[in-house]
Design an enzyme around this catalytic site. Structure first.
Site, PDB file in Angstrom:
ATOM      1  N   ASP A  45      -8.261   5.109 -11.722  1.00 34.49           N
ATOM      2  CA  ASP A  45      -7.073   5.904 -11.633  1.00 34.49           C
ATOM      3  C   ASP A  45      -6.008   5.170 -11.046  1.00 34.49           C
ATOM      4  O   ASP A  45      -6.085   4.333 -10.046  1.00 34.49           O
ATOM      5  CB  ASP A  45      -7.210   7.092 -11.126  1.00 34.49           C
ATOM      6  CG  ASP A  45      -7.732   7.327  -9.727  1.00 34.49           C
ATOM      7  OD1 ASP A  45      -8.695   6.595  -9.519  1.00 34.49           O
ATOM      8  OD2 ASP A  45      -7.330   8.274  -8.982  1.00 34.49           O
ATOM      9  N   ASP A  84      -3.829  -2.036  -7.276  1.00 36.20           N
ATOM     10  CA  ASP A  84      -4.397  -0.983  -7.081  1.00 36.20           C
ATOM     11  C   ASP A  84      -4.638  -0.040  -8.059  1.00 36.20           C
ATOM     12  O   ASP A  84      -3.900   1.013  -8.486  1.00 36.20           O
ATOM     13  CB  ASP A  84      -3.489   0.021  -5.769  1.00 36.20           C
ATOM     14  CG  ASP A  84      -4.312   1.181  -5.405  1.00 36.20           C
ATOM     15  OD1 ASP A  84      -5.487   1.266  -5.298  1.00 36.20           O
ATOM     16  OD2 ASP A  84      -3.659   2.028  -4.833  1.00 36.20           O
ATOM     17  N   GLU A 115      -9.892   8.369  -7.175  1.00 36.12           N
ATOM     18  CA  GLU A 115      -9.835   8.012  -5.890  1.00 36.12           C
ATOM     19  C   GLU A 115      -8.476   8.477  -5.264  1.00 36.12           C
ATOM     20  O   GLU A 115      -8.799   8.732  -4.092  1.00 36.12           O
ATOM     21  CB  GLU A 115     -10.031   6.267  -5.969  1.00 36.12           C
ATOM     22  CG  GLU A 115     -10.464   6.093  -4.768  1.00 36.12           C
ATOM     23  CD  GLU A 115      -9.118   5.342  -3.602  1.00 36.12           C
ATOM     24  OE1 GLU A 115      -9.138   5.183  -2.601  1.00 36.12           O
ATOM     25  OE2 GLU A 115      -7.703   5.469  -4.563  1.00 36.12           O
ATOM     26  N   GLU A 116      -7.681   8.379  -6.042  1.00 37.34           N
ATOM     27  CA  GLU A 116      -6.202   8.778  -5.642  1.00 37.34           C
ATOM     28  C   GLU A 116      -5.927   9.994  -5.095  1.00 37.34           C
ATOM     29  O   GLU A 116      -5.063  10.519  -4.404  1.00 37.34           O
ATOM     30  CB  GLU A 116      -4.962   8.053  -6.249  1.00 37.34           C
ATOM     31  CG  GLU A 116      -5.091   6.657  -6.717  1.00 37.34           C
ATOM     32  CD  GLU A 116      -4.948   5.810  -5.655  1.00 37.34           C
ATOM     33  OE1 GLU A 116      -4.622   6.471  -4.535  1.00 37.34           O
ATOM     34  OE2 GLU A 116      -4.839   4.586  -5.630  1.00 37.34           O
TER      35      GLU A 116
END
Ligand SMILES: [Zn+2]
Length: 440
Positions: free
Chosen positions: A79, A110, A144-145
């Site tokens: 993500d 990222d 994750e974010e």
């Protein structure tokens, strides 16, 4: 000719897999497309590795090795954070255009650069009929974010299967150029710990009423006083052992007057703590638990006195501190029973992974591929999915094998995110060597 791996990276970057805390706002079709695209781009990987889906779109692959006592987990996340449409991107955020020798777009650094580099390394090794010495797991989270649950599900699955990783490697550190003032060489920073993220809400209730007849010390005033007190009384600064080791390794590369001081950083900790807290926000964050007052809410109208006022405080907990200790500090400095402190999110600092022979194994490989870099451990101020893996492994390190300039690091979660093509290809080679060179 463009390397096929670059084309693959472009294909993944072009799919806007933006995560969101509200599941209803996630474009699941984009995530489905990403998984399809990966299947297309990495056919051997999908054919040879055993796949367990975790969470909504998280992937956990197992590549069976010749043995399985010392399994390795390579991590990345699928993500990305949203794009601020008003930010002045030089190239459209999901274009993945190649300009000036770099791939531009959200997620290049990222973290789709790592996703692609890890998968391509595995694909190449499979093409060469390689079998790793020990099991290699690939864990790719999809949230994750937004501190989602996919990584926790992956750890649950590994725990259920009795997997105790010898090494877990996630994003975080990098070969950072222009990282420390005065140090000309790049620093290959390996995150051995990360600060915890906790959130509290301060709340003051009152009578409210008409703005023409204010009582003294109403909710907004009391809240403001509490906010100021927190700002004026930070947590004590400390220099953890990891930072002492970082300074010790940097010392030989510093301008001469500083060398002897930082070379014996362990004996001048108070001085070092003062220096770090005075050296700007980034350095200060390395030396203490920090408080950021992020939201302030009072009355909804200009002529109405607030009957309640709230402030959100985002806290980054330093290894060595605990959330309970931080709450005690807050209560003490606020010193007002009318200010209620409610914990919204509780995240402790991660354990600290040792700088031992496993660390040295990773460091040596960095030395081979990035001979100009000074390799050193550090405490990461941001959070990664890998913190969940500390439950099953002592050796959790955060390092992406990519060179990054200061401008590139600033572009993460911001605009103009881009990954140099050469750096990306070097990263693939690094992962390939890591897997090929696993000790028997
Ligand atoms: Zn990330």
């Amino acid at each position: 000719m463009t390397d096929r791996a670059v084309t693959k990276l472009q294909a993944l970057v072009r799919i806007p897999t933006i995560s969101d805390r509200d599941p209803a706002r996630v474009d699941t079709v984009a995530f489905d497309r990403l998984l399809d695209e990966m299947r297309e781009q990495f056919p051997r990987l999908h054919e040879s590795l055993e796949l367990t889906r975790v969470g909504t779109h998280g992937l956990l692959f197992r590549w069976p090795g010749r043995a399985s006592e010392r399994p390795v987990v390579l991590m990345a996340h699928l993500d990305v954070v949203p794009v601020d449409e008003s930010a002045p991107w030089l190239h459209p955020a999901f274009s993945a255009d190649i300009v000036d020798g770099a791939v531009w777009g959200r997620g290049t650094l990222d973290d789709k650069g790592c996703v692609t580099a890890i998968c391509e390394a595995v694909e190449r090794l499979l093409e060469a009929d390689h079998q790793p010495a020990h099991d290699v797991w690939l864990s790719f989270g999809c949230d994750e974010e937004v501190s989602g649950a996919a990584a926790i599900a992956a750890v649950d699955e590994l725990e259920r299967r009795g997997v105790r990783p010898w090494l877990v490697l996630d994003e975080g550190g990098a070969v950072a150029h222009e990282a420390f003032p005065g140090v000309k060489r790049p620093v290959a920073a390996i995150g051995v710990a990360e600060k915890g993220t906790s959130i509290v809400e301060l709340r003051v209730e009152g009578r409210g009423g008409h703005a023409s007849t204010p009582a003294r010390n109403g909710p907004t005033v009391r809240l403001s006083r509490a906010v100021l007190r927190i700002d004026r009384s930070p947590m004590p600064a400390r220099v953890p052992a990891t930072t002492v080791e970082l300074m010790r390794r940097l010392a030989p590369h510093l301008p001469l007057p500083l060398r002897p001081i930082l070379g014996r950083a362990d004996r001048v900790k108070p001085l070092l703590a003062r220096t770090l807290t005075a050296a700007g926000a980034e350095a200060a964050a390395m030396a203490r638990t920090t408080f950021a007052v992020t939201t302030l809410v009072g009355s909804p109208a200009l002529n109405v006195i607030a009957s309640s006022a709230t402030a959100g405080v985002n806290i980054r907990v330093m290894p060595g501190d605990t959330v309970d200790g931080v709450l005690a500090h807050l209560r003490k400095v606020v010193d007002d029973p009318e200010v209620r402190i409610r914990v919204v999110e509780r995240g402790e600092a991660s354990p600290v992974s040792p700088v031992d022979q496993v660390f040295d194994h990773v460091a040596a490989l960095i030395g081979v591929h990035f001979p100009d870099a000074v390799v050193a451990p550090y405490v990461q101020t941001g959070a990664t999915d890998s913190r969940h893996f500390t439950r099953i492994s002592e050796h959790v390190y955060r390092f992406a094998p990519f060179r990054m300039s200061a401008a590139q690091r600033r572009a993460i979660h911001s605009y103009d995110e881009h990954l140099d093509v050469d750096t990306f290809l070097a990263g693939i080679a690094w992962y390939q060597d890591l897997v090929e060179g696993l000790p028997e």
